[in-house]
Every structure is written in structure tokens, then in C-alpha cells.
Design an enzyme around this catalytic site. Structure first.
Site, PDB file in Angstrom:
ATOM      1  N   GLU A  88     -74.488  -6.542  17.224  1.00 27.30           N
ATOM      2  CA  GLU A  88     -74.171  -5.859  15.957  1.00 27.30           C
ATOM      3  C   GLU A  88     -75.294  -4.884  15.596  1.00 27.30           C
ATOM      4  O   GLU A  88     -75.063  -3.759  15.180  1.00 27.30           O
ATOM      5  CB  GLU A  88     -73.981  -6.901  14.839  1.00 27.30           C
ATOM      6  CG  GLU A  88     -73.852  -6.268  13.458  1.00 27.30           C
ATOM      7  CD  GLU A  88     -73.317  -7.204  12.379  1.00 27.30           C
ATOM      8  OE1 GLU A  88     -72.981  -8.356  12.695  1.00 27.30           O
ATOM      9  OE2 GLU A  88     -73.225  -6.758  11.225  1.00 27.30           O
ATOM     10  N   ARG A  89     -76.532  -5.338  15.787  1.00 31.16           N
ATOM     11  CA  ARG A  89     -77.673  -4.482  15.408  1.00 31.16           C
ATOM     12  C   ARG A  89     -77.821  -3.301  16.355  1.00 31.16           C
ATOM     13  O   ARG A  89     -78.190  -2.198  15.931  1.00 31.16           O
ATOM     14  CB  ARG A  89     -78.937  -5.333  15.305  1.00 31.16           C
ATOM     15  CG  ARG A  89     -78.837  -6.183  14.057  1.00 31.16           C
ATOM     16  CD  ARG A  89     -79.775  -7.324  13.924  1.00 31.16           C
ATOM     17  NE  ARG A  89     -79.379  -8.065  12.721  1.00 31.16           N
ATOM     18  CZ  ARG A  89     -79.711  -9.321  12.448  1.00 31.16           C
ATOM     19  NH1 ARG A  89     -80.457  -9.995  13.295  1.00 31.16           N
ATOM     20  NH2 ARG A  89     -79.289  -9.890  11.345  1.00 31.16           N
TER      21      ARG A  89
END
Ligand SMILES: Cc1cc2nc3c(=O)[nH]c(=O)nc-3n(C[C@H](O)[C@H](O)[C@H](O)COP(=O)(O)OP(=O)(O)OC[C@H]3O[C@@H](n4cnc5c(N)ncnc54)[C@H](O)[C@@H]3O)c2cc1C
Length: 385
Positions: A248-249
Site C-alpha cells: 500500500e505504501r
């Protein structure tokens, strides 16, 4: 941007990139203004993405996907959406494919995979992930949404807030407390779908930016969730979140660089056209230096992200590296946004200008997917251990 060679891409990637770019020019960019007013993209756009094979490309063929286990393709989709300047779509579509779907592919039961994955790949079902609660954001362990064990099902009660794709969502990965006495080990993940009685949604929030994006609250009142909808093992939810948050990051970092490049391109065009003191803005040393500084920083960011994508392909991207990328690239995006607005003068503050929207849209990138302060904590924890 002067365009350092992107060593990691092959001719096949370039062809894919061109097809994504053509699709965005035809099916996304022309509708973005309308979607901003509606506070969400259209359902049709999801179906069109699905028809063109741009959702969940990593899913196995038997579940409707293309079984592409090369994250460079996902990165191209994220990058091209970012380069179009349509920030809402650049966040919402990848969240579905690269953030929500992996939880289902990695941890769902076979029945749940068969039920949800094909529909998520076709765009019939839109995915969201719900961790944040009104009383618990950074401190996820403080969440209160409860899941009571009722034998063959859980009874879910509680609420979540700030959920991206929330209003349109058909299936949501929800973090719940299966054992409130156990802290992180009492957290589990369940799949809740739109058909379940007791599940309801708030109206899309009025946000500062990301207007073409439905962010809302979700409410759960005695929602019966069958045990087949548990992801992985009961009590392992926090572990899964920490594992999946690395991707996600990275996704947020990739979008940050591309949106930064979009703003820089817009600004280069603008300063060449605009005149002050009988000169083009591009002739002022300050303008030239600012553009040079931004170009140098974004070039560096892009190559850094390329490296991380390759590491991720080799399953070597650890959570601290991903946190560093998210922190670094979103800070850069916000700095670029501020400088680009400044170089536009008053026009940079007008909504009809791409940089004005991109400025408003950029700010939240330092807040969601874990705030940048939490990113620094994670980096420090790694280097000090
Ligand atoms: C547009 C938008 C979309 C979002 N999408 C989603 C989504 O799809 N799913 C989802 O679950 N959530 C989503 N979020 C929520 C987002 O992840 C949280 O807002 C974020 O994690 C911060 O939590 P909070 O808002 O409760 O702030 P808080 O946790 O209350 O933080 C407030 C401030 O305190 C700081 N702080 C907190 N703890 C520490 C610490 N230990 N050390 C130093 N500083 C600290 C924070 O960095 C921040 O500056 C979204 C938010 C927005 C605005």
C-alpha cells in the site's frame, strides 16, 4: 523531466503503458470534472477498466485475472493515472486492485475467492479496506468494532471512517476485534459485502481535495458475517495488515512521484506562456532554479521508486523501506505542489487549473496509509533495533 532511461521496463511494458495511456485519455480524463462534482467516479468506469483488463491483473486466470505477477505492470497503471493528473482515480482504482484484492487473494477461503475475485476483476464489485475508526487511526490497536463469535458466524458491531471507495464499495476488508483482551493479537480481518443486512454507509465526505473519490463512513449493526468470510486465521489480522501495508505504501509513493511529474509538466507549459515585466516567466532565474530543483528531485524519486518496484518483485521490499518511500515521496509531492502553485501566481489558486487541484489533492497523501510521523517511527524502529 528530462527522462532518465527506465532500465527496468521492456518493450512489452512500453506497449502496455501505451494502451493504459490511450484508455485514460479516452475513458478517464474527459470525465474527471464531472466525477469531481459527483464526489465519485462512475460505476461504468469500473466496468470499462475491467473490460480492458486493467483491474486485478495479478489474479489467477481461473478467477478472471491474467496471473501477471510482475508489479511493474501495476506500477505502470498507477503511474499513468498519476501522470493524467486525475488524482481521485489515481488513488481509488489502485486501492481496489493493489491494496484490497491482495488481502482476498492471500488470505480468503476458496469459496470467498470464487465469490469476490472474478467480480472485482470485472469491475462489477468495488473493493475497500476499513481499518480507521472515529476513535482510532494511527493507533489501530485502539479500534473497537467488535466481532462476537456466534458459532458459524460473527456478529459485527461498530463503525469505520474515512473509507476510500466506501460509498460505492461492494466488498470491504474490515478490521475487527475478535478478542478485545488481546491487543494486536485480538484483531482479525473479515469480508463484509453490500448484501449483508445491518451494513450501511454514510454520505461521501466533503473533502479538501480528492473530490473524484468517495470517502465515507461505514456502519455495522448486528451484521452476521459467515465464518467463511474470515481472512486467514482469527487473531492474525494485525500481522496481515502489517504485511500488506508495505505494498500500500509503495502504491502511494508511486502515485506521489507521478502526480509530482504531472504538476511539473503543467508548470513548465505555464511559465513558458505567461509574461511578466515583458518577459516570459521562464526567463526569471527563480523560475528556472525552482524547475531545475523539482526536476532533479523527481528524477531521483522516480529511479528510487523503480528500484523499490524491482525489490518488491523479488519479495524483498520490507515494511520500513516502503515506509521510507511513502514518507519521502509524499513530502516531495507536497513540496512540488506548493512550488508549482507559487509559479502559477493567482491562477495556481483557481480550481480550473490542474495544479490547484493537484495541490489540494496532494495534502492527504501525508496522512493516509499511515501518517508520515508513523512512517518515521517505523523507519526509526528498524534502524535502532
Ligand atoms: C481521504 C482519506 C482517505 C482515507 N482512506 C482510508 C481507507 O481507505 N481506509 C482506512 O482504514 N483509513 C483511511 N483513511 C484514514 C487514515 O489512514 C487516517 O486518517 C490516518 O491513519 C490517521 O489517523 P487519524 O486520522 O485518526 O489521526 P491520528 O491518529 O489521531 O493522528 C493525529 C496526528 O497525531 C500524530 N500521531 C499519532 N500517533 C503518533 C505517534 N505515535 N507519534 C507521533 N505522532 C503521532 C499523527 O501523525 C497525526 O499528525 C483515510 C483518510 C483520509 C483523510
Amino acid at each position: 523531466m528530462f527522462g532518465l532511461p527506465r532500465m527496468m521496463f521492456t518493450e512489452e511494458h512500453d506497449l502496455f503503458r501505451q494502451s493504459v495511456r490511450d484508455f485514460i485519455a479516452k475513458e478517464i480524463t474527459p470525465f474527471n470534472d464531472e466525477w469531481e462534482k459527483q464526489k465519485m467516479v462512475s460505476r461504468e468506469s469500473w466496468l470499462k477498466l475491467g473490460e480492458n483488463g486493467f483491474l486485478g491483473i495479478q489474479a489467477p486466470e481461473e478467477l478472471g485475472g491474467m496471473n501477471i505477477q510482475d508489479f511493474r505492470y501495476n506500477a505502470i497503471l498507477i503511474e499513468e493515472l498519476g501522470l493524467s493528473g486525475c488524482s481521485g482515480p489515481a488513488i481509488g482504482y489502485p486501492l481496489h486492485s493493489d491494496i484490497v484484492l491482495p488481502y482476498i487473494l492471500h488470505y480468503a477461503t476458496e469459496e470467498a475467492k470464487k465469490k469476490y475475485v472474478p467480480k472485482m476483476v470485472s469491475g462489477e464489485y468495488i473493493g475497500a479496506v476499513a481499518m480507521t475508526e472515529p476513535g482510532a487511526g494511527s493507533d489501530l490497536q485502539g479500534m473497537r468494532t467488535s466481532a462476537e463469535d456466534k458459532g458459524d458466524h460473527y456478529l459485527i458491531n461498530g463503525s469505520k471512517t474515512f473509507i476510500t471507495n466506501g460509498y460505492l464499495s461492494d466488498v470491504v476488508v474490515v478490521a475487527v476485534k475478535t478478542d478485545p483482551s488481546k491487543g494486536a493479537k485480538g484483531i482479525s480481518l473479515v469480508l463484509i459485502d453490500r448484501e449483508m443486512p445491518g451494513f450501511s454507509k454514510g454520505k461521501p465526505f466533503e473533502k479538501v481535495g480528492l473530490h473524484a473519490q468517495d470517502t465515507c463512513e461505514l456502519f455495522f449493526e448486528d451484521v452476521k458475517v459467515p465464518k467463511e468470510n474470515l481472512l486467514g486465521k482469527e487473531g492474525d489480522g494485525f500481522k496481515y495488515l502489517m504485511t500488506e501495508l508495505a505494498q500500500e505504501r509503495l502504491v502511494v509513493a508511486l502515485a506521489a512521484v507521478a502526480l509530482g511529474e504531472y504538476m511539473l509538466d503543467e508548470t513548465v507549459t505555464y511559465v513558458k506562456e505567461r509574461k511578466a515585466f515583458s518577459k516570459s516567466l521562464s526567463e526569471f532565474q527563480n523560475t528556472r532554479f525552482k524547475l531545475a530543483e523539482m526536476t532533479a528531485a523527481l528524477e531521483q524519486g522516480r529511479i528510487y521508486c523503480d528500484q523499490l518496484v524491482m525489490l518488491h518483485n523479488e519479495k524483498k521490499l520490507d515494511p520500513a523501506m516502503a515506509s521510507a518511500a511513502k514518507y519521502n515521496m509524499t513530502e516531495l509531492q507536497c513540496k512540488v505542489a506548493d512550488e508549482c502553485v507559487q509559479l502559477h501566481g493567482g491562477y495556481g489558486y483557481m480550481w480550473e487549473y490542474g495544479v490547484a487541484r493537484a495541490y489540494a489533492d496532494a495534502r492527504v497523501q501525508r496522512i493516509y496509509a499511515g501518517t508520515n510521523e508513523i512512517m518515521k517511527e517505523l523507519i526509526a524502529r528498524k534502524i535502532l533495533k
